[in-house]
Design a protein around this motif. Structure first.
Motif, PDB file in Angstrom:
ATOM      1  N   THR A 185       0.862  -1.188   0.000  1.00  0.00           N
ATOM      2  CA  THR A 185       0.000   0.000   0.000  1.00  0.00           C
ATOM      3  C   THR A 185       0.899   1.238   0.000  1.00  0.00           C
ATOM      4  OG1 THR A 185       0.008   0.128   2.391  1.00  0.00           O
ATOM      5  CG2 THR A 185      -1.725  -1.222   1.390  1.00  0.00           C
ATOM      6  N   GLY A 186       0.260   2.384  -0.114  1.00  0.00           N
ATOM      7  CA  GLY A 186       1.010   3.649  -0.090  1.00  0.00           C
ATOM      8  C   GLY A 186       1.877   3.761   1.149  1.00  0.00           C
ATOM      9  N   ARG A 187       1.370   3.268   2.272  1.00  0.00           N
ATOM     10  CA  ARG A 187       2.098   3.370   3.539  1.00  0.00           C
ATOM     11  C   ARG A 187       3.438   2.618   3.457  1.00  0.00           C
ATOM     12  NH1 ARG A 187       3.713   5.903   7.742  1.00  0.00           N
ATOM     13  NH2 ARG A 187       4.081   4.658   9.586  1.00  0.00           N
ATOM     14  N   GLU A 188       3.411   1.398   2.918  1.00  0.00           N
ATOM     15  CA  GLU A 188       4.633   0.606   2.812  1.00  0.00           C
ATOM     16  C   GLU A 188       5.634   1.246   1.840  1.00  0.00           C
ATOM     17  OE1 GLU A 188       2.054  -2.319   2.089  1.00  0.00           O
ATOM     18  OE2 GLU A 188       2.070  -3.157   4.112  1.00  0.00           O
ATOM     19  N   ILE A 189       5.075   1.771   0.751  1.00  0.00           N
ATOM     20  CA  ILE A 189       5.957   2.416  -0.239  1.00  0.00           C
ATOM     21  C   ILE A 189       6.646   3.627   0.382  1.00  0.00           C
ATOM     22  CG2 ILE A 189       5.941   3.726  -2.413  1.00  0.00           C
ATOM     23  CD1 ILE A 189       3.572   1.865  -3.254  1.00  0.00           C
ATOM     24  N   GLU A 190       5.852   4.421   1.097  1.00  0.00           N
ATOM     25  CA  GLU A 190       6.422   5.625   1.727  1.00  0.00           C
ATOM     26  C   GLU A 190       7.487   5.256   2.758  1.00  0.00           C
ATOM     27  OE1 GLU A 190       3.080   7.800   3.199  1.00  0.00           O
ATOM     28  OE2 GLU A 190       2.262   7.979   1.173  1.00  0.00           O
ATOM     29  N   LEU A 191       7.207   4.157   3.496  1.00  0.00           N
ATOM     30  CA  LEU A 191       8.190   3.715   4.498  1.00  0.00           C
ATOM     31  C   LEU A 191       9.509   3.333   3.832  1.00  0.00           C
ATOM     32  CD1 LEU A 191       6.247   1.531   7.096  1.00  0.00           C
ATOM     33  CD2 LEU A 191       7.658   3.542   7.556  1.00  0.00           C
ATOM     34  N   ALA A 192       9.397   2.590   2.735  1.00  0.00           N
ATOM     35  CA  ALA A 192      10.607   2.150   2.038  1.00  0.00           C
ATOM     36  C   ALA A 192      11.373   3.344   1.469  1.00  0.00           C
ATOM     37  CB  ALA A 192      10.235   1.179   0.923  1.00  0.00           C
ATOM     38  N   GLU A 193      10.630   4.288   0.868  1.00  0.00           N
ATOM     39  CA  GLU A 193      11.291   5.477   0.295  1.00  0.00           C
ATOM     40  C   GLU A 193      11.949   6.305   1.396  1.00  0.00           C
ATOM     41  OE1 GLU A 193       8.554   6.237  -3.691  1.00  0.00           O
ATOM     42  OE2 GLU A 193       8.102   7.313  -1.842  1.00  0.00           O
ATOM     43  N   SER A 194      11.227   6.398   2.509  1.00  0.00           N
ATOM     44  CA  SER A 194      11.758   7.166   3.637  1.00  0.00           C
ATOM     45  C   SER A 194      13.022   6.493   4.182  1.00  0.00           C
ATOM     46  CB  SER A 194      10.689   7.270   4.717  1.00  0.00           C
ATOM     47  OG  SER A 194      11.229   7.689   5.913  1.00  0.00           O
ATOM     48  N   PHE A 195      13.001   5.165   4.247  1.00  0.00           N
ATOM     49  CA  PHE A 195      14.174   4.432   4.725  1.00  0.00           C
ATOM     50  C   PHE A 195      15.372   4.684   3.816  1.00  0.00           C
ATOM     51  CE2 PHE A 195      16.711   0.614   3.840  1.00  0.00           C
ATOM     52  CZ  PHE A 195      17.476   0.616   4.998  1.00  0.00           C
ATOM     53  N   LEU A 196      15.169   4.579   2.496  1.00  0.00           N
ATOM     54  CA  LEU A 196      16.281   4.776   1.560  1.00  0.00           C
ATOM     55  C   LEU A 196      16.853   6.188   1.665  1.00  0.00           C
ATOM     56  CD1 LEU A 196      14.909   2.887  -1.568  1.00  0.00           C
ATOM     57  CD2 LEU A 196      16.837   2.231  -0.128  1.00  0.00           C
ATOM     58  N   ARG A 197      15.962   7.154   1.977  1.00  0.00           N
ATOM     59  CA  ARG A 197      16.426   8.540   2.115  1.00  0.00           C
ATOM     60  C   ARG A 197      17.289   8.696   3.367  1.00  0.00           C
ATOM     61  NH1 ARG A 197      11.748  10.838   1.850  1.00  0.00           N
ATOM     62  NH2 ARG A 197      11.430  11.368   4.039  1.00  0.00           N
ATOM     63  N   ARG A 198      16.892   8.022   4.446  1.00  0.00           N
ATOM     64  CA  ARG A 198      17.573   8.214   5.726  1.00  0.00           C
ATOM     65  C   ARG A 198      18.718   7.226   5.960  1.00  0.00           C
ATOM     66  NH1 ARG A 198      14.484   7.240   9.931  1.00  0.00           N
ATOM     67  NH2 ARG A 198      12.840   6.210   8.763  1.00  0.00           N
ATOM     68  N   ALA A 199      18.784   6.193   5.137  1.00  0.00           N
ATOM     69  CA  ALA A 199      19.770   5.134   5.367  1.00  0.00           C
ATOM     70  C   ALA A 199      21.220   5.641   5.482  1.00  0.00           C
ATOM     71  CB  ALA A 199      19.665   4.074   4.268  1.00  0.00           C
ATOM     72  N   PRO A 200      21.644   6.616   4.639  1.00  0.00           N
ATOM     73  CA  PRO A 200      23.044   7.065   4.745  1.00  0.00           C
ATOM     74  C   PRO A 200      23.399   7.645   6.118  1.00  0.00           C
ATOM     75  CG  PRO A 200      22.077   7.837   2.696  1.00  0.00           C
ATOM     76  CD  PRO A 200      20.966   7.241   3.492  1.00  0.00           C
ATOM     77  N   GLN A 201      22.387   8.152   6.844  1.00  0.00           N
ATOM     78  CA  GLN A 201      22.666   8.724   8.174  1.00  0.00           C
ATOM     79  C   GLN A 201      22.594   7.669   9.285  1.00  0.00           C
ATOM     80  OE1 GLN A 201      20.174  10.875   6.247  1.00  0.00           O
ATOM     81  NE2 GLN A 201      22.139  11.614   5.439  1.00  0.00           N
TER      82      GLN A 201
END
Lengths: 252, 328
Positions: A185-201
Motif C-alpha cells: 500500500t502507499g504506507r509501505e511504499i512511503e516507508l521504504a522510500e523514507s528508509f532509503l532517504r535516511r539510510a546514509p545517516q
C-alpha cells in the motif's frame, strides 16, 4: 517562456487575502505549489558571504586595475578617479548583475542554495531585480526585522519588487520506487522510500538489518525478484535493485 | 491506479520534462528551442502539475510527490516570466515610459520641486540675514577663503588632482540620488531628508557667496553639471516619494495593487534619471574642473543637458498617453 504575468496575479492575491498558506501559490489548473521560502538565518548567511566576496573581489580587482593603469602610464589622479568610479559601480551592480545573469542567484545564494523568484514562483523581471537591489541599503537597516516579521520572509525590497527568496531544490535526496510490489500500500511504499532517504545517516548494521527486512517483505510477494539480490554488493543495494529505486534528478 | 503503475505510466513523461528543463537552463538550449519544442515543454509541464495534484491526493508523502513538486517548481521558474512594469526598448522607454510616469506622478514631482525650492529659498534668506550661518555649512576655512576672495572649490582641485576630487564628487552625487530614491521606502523620510538638506545647503551656499561677492565664481563652478545634477536629485527624490505614496497613502484599491503601480512609476522615473548620473560623472570629471574650458561653454553645456532632460521628462506626446494610465 510560456507565460508572463503582470503585477498581482490570482495566486498572490489569494495569498495576500489569507486564502492560501504563506508560500503557497496557485499554478495552472489551480494546482497549489508550495514555495520553500528561505528564512532570515539562511538569507543573512548568504548576505554575509556576498559582502565578503564583494569585499575580497573588489580589493583584488581594484589593485589589478590600478597596477594595469599605472603600467599604461596613466597619472595617479586618473587612476584614483577610475578606481573610485569602478568601485562605486561594482558595489551597486554586484547583486543586480548576478541575480539577472544567473536566474536569481548571487555567489552567496549559490553557496546557501537560495534563489530569488517572483511572487508566483516564476522568473522575476530585470526591473524587479533592480528595485530590490536599489533598496538594499535601506534593507541593511530594516531588512532583517522585516524578514522576521513577514509571513513570506520578504524584506522591504522584496515587497516592493514583488519577489521572494526560496531554497533551490536539494540535490537528489528523495528516492522513488520504480517497481514496488503489487501488494504494497502507499504506507509501505512511503516507508521504504523514507528508509532509503535516511539510510546514509543510519549506523551501517542497523541500516542493513532494516534493508533485509524490506527485502523479505518484497520477496514474499514477488519471489522472482530474488535475482536482483544475488548481483548486489550489500543489503541496501539489493533492496534498491529489487524495488528499482532511483533518486530525483531535478536538482540544479 | 496503484503507485507502481502510476510511476510506470507517468515516469517517462517526468523524465522528458526534466531533460527539457535542463536544456532550457543553458543558453544553447534556449537558442535551439523551436516553437513546437516549446509547446511540448508547456504540455509536459501542465501534465506534471496534474500528476502532482493526483499524487498529492493518493500518495501524499511519497518520493514521487516530492519529485513532482520539485519538478513543478523548477518548471514554473523557467517557464513563467513575471513582468514588472512596461516592456519597452531603450528609446521607447525615454520617449514614452519615462515621460508618461512623470506625467502620472506630476503632483508628487511638483511637491518635490516645491520642497526643494522652498528650503533653498529659506537657506538663501537665512544666509543673507545671518552670514554666520555659512560657517555652519562651509566651515571656517572656506569662510576665511571667501573673505580673502578665494573660493573653497579651488582647494578641491589644487590640493588633490582634479580627476580625484571630481570622481569623489560624482560618486557622492550618485549615492545621494540613490538614497533619495531608496529612502522613499522609509515612508518617504529618506527622500524628504535629501530634499531638505540639499535645498537648504544650496540656498545657504549661494547666499553666503553672494554676501562675500563670490556668487559668480560659484555659479561658474557648478554651471556645467549643477542644473542637471540638482534636477536629477530632485526627480530621484520624487521617485522615492512615489514609493512612499504607494506604501503610506490609503486608497480604495488593494494595497498590493497600489504598491505595484507606485513601484512601476517610481522605477520609471528613477530609470529616466539614472543614466544622466553617469553623464554627469563624466562632465564633473572632465569639464567642471578644467580651467581651459571657457565659463560660457560650461554654462551652455549645463543648459543643453538640463533642457534635453526636461524635454524628455515632459514630452507632450507621452503626456497624452499618460492620461489613459493608472491613477497616481
Amino acid at each position: 517562456m510560456i507565460g508572463s504575468q503582470q503585477g498581482a496575479s490570482a495566486g498572490s492575491v489569494d495569498a495576500g487575502m489569507g486564502l492560501l498558506d504563506p508560500g503557497v501559490v496557485l499554478g495552472i489548473d489551480n494546482v497549489a505549489l508550495e514555495l520553500p521560502l528561505a528564512s532570515a538565518g539562511s538569507r543573512a548567511l548568504a548576505g554575509l558571504i556576498d559582502y565578503l566576496v564583494l569585499l575580497l573581489g573588489l580589493s583584488v580587482a581594484l589593485v589589478a586595475v590600478g597596477v594595469s593603469l599605472q603600467t599604461l602610464g596613466l597619472e595617479v589622479g586618473w587612476i584614483v578617479a577610475v578606481i573610485s568610479i569602478l568601485s562605486f559601480l561594482v558595489q551597486w551592480l554586484y547583486f543586480f548583475l548576478f541575480e539577472w545573469g544567473t536566474g536569481g542567484r548571487t555567489p552567496g545564494k549559490m553557496a546557501v542554495r537560495l534563489r530569488v523568484v517572483g511572487a508566483q514562483g516564476g522568473t522575476p523581471s530585470p526591473g524587479a531585480l533592480l528595485v530590490r537591489t536599489l533598496l538594499r541599503p535601506v534593507d541593511l537597516l530594516v531588512g532583517l526585522l522585516m524578514i522576521s516579521l513577514d509571513d513570506r520572509a520578504r524584506r522591504l525590497g522584496d515587497r516592493l519588487a514583488g519577489t521572494q527568496v526560496v531554497h533551490a531544490p536539494r540535490p537528489s535526496e528523495a528516492w522513488v520506487l520504480g517497481r514496488p510490489p503489487a501488494s504494497w500500500t502507499g504506507r509501505e511504499i512511503e516507508l521504504a522510500e523514507s528508509f532509503l532517504r535516511r539510510a546514509p545517516q543510519m549506523q551501517l548494521d542497523v541500516a542493513d538489518e532494516l534493508a533485509r527486512r524490506f527485502i523479505a517483505l518484497a520477496l514474499a510477494d514477488q519471489p522472482e525478484r530474488a535475482m536482483e539480490r544475488s548481483t548486489a554488493t550489500d543489503a541496501q543495494a539489493a533492496l534498491k535493485g529489487i524495488l528499482a529505486a532511483g533518486q530525483l534528478s531535478n536538482a540544479r | 491506479m496503484d503507485y507502481g503503475r502510476f510511476l510506470i505510466l507517468r515516469g517517462p513523461a517526468w523524465r522528458e520534462l526534466e531533460e527539457a528543463l535542463v536544456r532550457l537552463t543553458s543558453r544553447r538550449g534556449h537558442r535551439e528551442l523551436t516553437y513546437r519544442g516549446l509547446e511540448a515543454v508547456a504540455l509536459g509541464y501542465r501534465r506534471v502539475l496534474q500528476d502532482l495534484a493526483f499524487a498529492r491526493s493518493r500518495f501524499p508523502t511519497s518520493g514521487a510527490t516530492q519529485r513532482l513538486a520539485g519538478l513543478a517548481l523548477e518548471g514554473t521558474r523557467l517557464l513563467l516570466r513575471e513582468e514588472h512594469g512596461q516592456r519597452a526598448s531603450l528609446l521607447g522607454f525615454f520617449l514614452r515610459v519615462f515621460p508618461a510616469a512623470v506625467r502620472r506622478r506630476a503632483g508628487v514631482v511638483a511637491l518635490a520641486v516645491g520642497l526643494f525650492l522652498a528650503t533653498g529659498f529659506l537657506g538663501f534668506v537665512a544666509a543673507l540675514a545671518s552670514p554666520g550661518l555659512g560657517m555652519v555649512f562651509l566651515g571656517p576655512e572656506a569662510i576665511a577663503g571667501l573673505e580673502e576672495g578665494r573660493m573653497w572649490t579651488e582647494a578641491l582641485t589644487t590640493t588633490v588632482p582634479p580627476a580625484v576630487s571630481s570622481s569623489r564628487i560624482a560618486t557622492n552625487n550618485l549615492s545621494v540620488s540613490l538614497f533619495a530614491f531608496g529612502g522613499g521606502a522609509l515612508a518617504g523620510a529618506g527622500s524628504l531628508w535629501i530634499l531638505f538638506t540639499n535645498g537648504l545647503l544650496l540656498g545657504a551656499v549661494i547666499g553666503t557667496t553672494l554676501h562675500f561677492g563670490m556668487a559668480p565664481h560659484l555659479l561658474e563652478f557648478i554651471s556645467a553639471h549643477g542644473p542637471l545634477e540638482l534636477t536629477v536629485i530632485v526627480f530621484s527624490a520624487a521617485a522615492g516619494l512615489v514609493l512612499a505614496h504607494g506604501l503610506v497613502v490609503a486608497e480604495d484599491r488593494p494595497r498590493r495593487v497600489v504598491v505595484a503601480d507606485a513601484v512601476r512609476d517610481a522605477l520609471a522615473i528613477f530609470g529616466g534619471c539614472a543614466p544622466w548620473l553617469l553623464v554627469l560623472a563624466v562632465v564633473e570629471t572632465l569639464v567642471s574642473p578644467a580651467p581651459e574650458v571657457a565659463p560660457a561653454l560650461k554654462l551652455a553645456l549645463g543648459l543643453v543637458l538640463e533642457g534635453f532632460f526636461l524635454f524628455l521628462a515632459f514630452n507632450p506626446v507621452a503626456g497624452r498617453e499618460a492620461r489613459g494610465g493608472s491613477p497616481a
